[in-house]
Design a protein around this motif. Structure first.
Motif, short mmCIF file in Angstrom:
data_model
loop_
_atom_site.label_atom_id
_atom_site.label_comp_id
_atom_site.label_asym_id
_atom_site.label_seq_id
_atom_site.Cartn_x
_atom_site.Cartn_y
_atom_site.Cartn_z
N ASN A 34 0.75 -1.09 -0.17
CA ASN A 34 0.09 0.00 -0.10
C ASN A 34 0.77 1.18 0.15
OD1 ASN A 34 0.80 0.41 2.61
ND2 ASN A 34 -1.02 -0.28 3.48
N PRO A 35 0.46 2.60 0.00
CA PRO A 35 1.15 3.70 0.04
C PRO A 35 2.37 3.64 1.08
CG PRO A 35 -1.08 4.18 -0.50
CD PRO A 35 -1.02 2.86 0.14
N SER A 36 2.13 2.82 2.33
CA SER A 36 3.21 2.96 3.42
C SER A 36 3.93 1.79 3.47
CB SER A 36 2.36 3.09 4.93
OG SER A 36 1.55 4.28 4.85
N LEU A 37 3.42 0.56 3.18
CA LEU A 37 4.20 -0.44 3.62
C LEU A 37 4.19 -1.49 2.28
CD1 LEU A 37 2.90 -1.44 7.04
CD2 LEU A 37 5.36 -0.59 6.50
N ARG A 38 5.41 -2.35 2.27
CA ARG A 38 5.42 -3.77 1.41
C ARG A 38 5.97 -4.74 2.21
NH1 ARG A 38 9.31 -5.43 -3.15
NH2 ARG A 38 7.77 -6.27 -4.69
N ILE A 39 5.12 -5.94 2.12
CA ILE A 39 5.49 -6.90 2.83
C ILE A 39 5.66 -8.20 1.62
CG2 ILE A 39 4.76 -6.41 4.92
CD1 ILE A 39 2.64 -8.46 4.64
N SER A 40 6.53 -9.12 1.98
CA SER A 40 6.59 -10.21 1.11
C SER A 40 6.35 -11.36 2.11
CB SER A 40 8.24 -10.48 0.52
OG SER A 40 8.52 -9.31 -0.09
N VAL A 41 5.64 -12.40 1.58
CA VAL A 41 5.15 -13.64 2.47
C VAL A 41 5.65 -14.84 1.61
CG1 VAL A 41 3.37 -14.88 3.22
CG2 VAL A 41 3.22 -12.37 3.30
N THR A 57 10.93 5.12 3.13
CA THR A 57 12.60 5.27 3.34
C THR A 57 13.19 3.78 2.83
OG1 THR A 57 12.42 3.82 5.50
CG2 THR A 57 12.20 6.30 5.37
N GLY A 58 12.29 2.94 2.32
CA GLY A 58 13.03 1.78 1.97
C GLY A 58 13.63 0.95 2.89
N GLN A 59 13.60 1.11 3.97
CA GLN A 59 14.22 0.32 5.11
C GLN A 59 13.11 -0.96 5.64
OE1 GLN A 59 14.35 2.08 9.16
NE2 GLN A 59 15.09 0.28 10.21
N ASN A 60 14.12 -2.22 5.58
CA ASN A 60 13.44 -3.40 5.69
C ASN A 60 13.66 -3.52 7.36
OD1 ASN A 60 12.52 -5.86 6.00
ND2 ASN A 60 13.90 -6.72 4.04
N PHE A 61 12.54 -3.81 8.15
CA PHE A 61 12.27 -4.10 9.50
C PHE A 61 12.88 -5.32 9.59
CE2 PHE A 61 9.65 -0.22 8.85
CZ PHE A 61 10.27 0.52 9.67
N LEU A 62 13.06 -6.36 8.87
CA LEU A 62 13.18 -7.74 9.03
C LEU A 62 14.63 -8.09 8.51
CD1 LEU A 62 9.92 -9.39 8.23
CD2 LEU A 62 10.85 -8.76 10.66
N TRP A 63 15.37 -8.74 9.36
CA TRP A 63 16.79 -9.21 9.10
C TRP A 63 16.60 -10.17 7.99
CZ3 TRP A 63 19.38 -13.55 10.13
CH2 TRP A 63 20.88 -13.57 9.68
N ARG A 64 17.75 -10.25 7.18
CA ARG A 64 17.91 -11.24 6.28
C ARG A 64 19.43 -11.86 6.36
NH1 ARG A 64 16.05 -10.39 0.02
NH2 ARG A 64 13.92 -10.42 0.24
N ASN A 65 19.34 -13.12 6.21
CA ASN A 65 20.84 -13.97 6.56
C ASN A 65 21.50 -13.63 5.28
OD1 ASN A 65 22.67 -15.86 6.72
ND2 ASN A 65 21.53 -16.95 8.07
N PRO A 66 22.66 -13.15 5.17
CA PRO A 66 23.40 -12.78 4.07
C PRO A 66 24.05 -14.32 3.27
CG PRO A 66 24.74 -12.16 5.70
CD PRO A 66 23.28 -12.64 6.35
N ARG A 67 23.81 -15.42 4.00
CA ARG A 67 24.51 -16.69 3.89
C ARG A 67 23.58 -17.86 3.43
NH1 ARG A 67 27.32 -19.66 7.45
NH2 ARG A 67 26.00 -18.95 8.89
N ILE A 68 22.24 -17.65 3.76
CA ILE A 68 21.22 -18.60 3.34
C ILE A 68 20.03 -17.91 2.58
CG2 ILE A 68 19.63 -20.18 4.58
CD1 ILE A 68 21.60 -20.43 6.92
N LEU A 69 19.82 -18.48 1.58
CA LEU A 69 18.39 -18.12 0.68
C LEU A 69 17.34 -18.86 1.11
CD1 LEU A 69 20.17 -18.00 -2.90
CD2 LEU A 69 19.60 -16.11 -1.32
N PRO A 70 16.09 -18.28 1.03
CA PRO A 70 14.98 -18.80 1.41
C PRO A 70 14.89 -20.14 0.49
CG PRO A 70 14.50 -16.58 0.69
CD PRO A 70 15.87 -16.89 0.45
N GLN A 71 14.44 -21.11 1.30
CA GLN A 71 14.25 -22.55 0.60
C GLN A 71 13.50 -23.52 1.37
OE1 GLN A 71 17.96 -24.96 1.04
NE2 GLN A 71 18.52 -22.84 1.89
N SER A 72 12.88 -24.54 0.74
CA SER A 72 12.17 -25.72 1.80
C SER A 72 13.03 -26.17 1.87
CB SER A 72 11.02 -26.22 0.66
OG SER A 72 11.59 -26.87 -0.55
#
Length: 161
Positions: A34-41, A57-72
């Motif tokens: 929406n105009p304020s937020l963008r989320i990925s599920v 601002t483009g700030q992501n409030f959630l940390w991402r692990n730089p070594r592990i990609l999302p995967q099942s």
């Protein structure tokens, strides 16, 4: 063949099955914005919220692990070996434990499942069935202005309490 992330901008809901990028095998996210937020599920990785971004601002409030990609990953796997960051839900436990002869993995049994998703422009409803506990899980995520609202429900479908 590379597919772009699933973007839903219309008001009509769509039913989405688990999808992966065929080249990288990474789960394809559902984006709500929406105009304020963008989320990925990520329905294919336990319905985790992977990004929570302030659009001004483009700030992501959630940390991402730089070594592990999302995967099942398998339900019996150690969650820490696959944690790519984001916001996960733990059910029914956060530590590995045994109860009535069943072993429950760390961060629970729903965190590695492929959830079904029904999504619209500003809301997604995800559902899964417990592979160990006799439960149906339902998680709804929606954007309301500068807020993210979530509802989580469990329905017991077993014979014993």
């Amino acid at each position: 063949m590379l597919r772009p992330p699933q973007r839903l901008t219309g008001r009509h809901a769509k039913h989405i099955m688990f999808k992966q990028n065929e080249a990288t095998m990474e789960p394809i996210p559902i984006h709500l914005e929406n105009p304020s937020l963008r989320i990925s599920v990520l329905p294919g990785v336990g319905a985790k919220i992977f990004d929570l971004i302030d659009r001004s601002t483009g700030q992501n409030f959630l940390w991402r692990n730089p070594r592990i990609l999302p995967q099942s990953y398998p339900i019996e796997a150690n969650f820490d070996n696959y944690w790519c960051g984001g916001w996960d839900d733990g059910f029914p436990t956060c530590e590995t434990c045994a109860h009535k002869g069943e072993v429950y993995p760390n961060l629970g049994e729903l965190r590695s499942l492929h959830w079904q998703a029904d999504a619209g422009a500003d809301e997604v409803t995800l559902t899964a069935h417990g592979p160990i506990s006799p439960v149906n899980a339902c998680k709804s995520v929606r954007l309301r202005g500068a807020s993210v609202e979530m509802d989580f429900s469990l329905t017991h479908r077993g014979h014993l309490p």
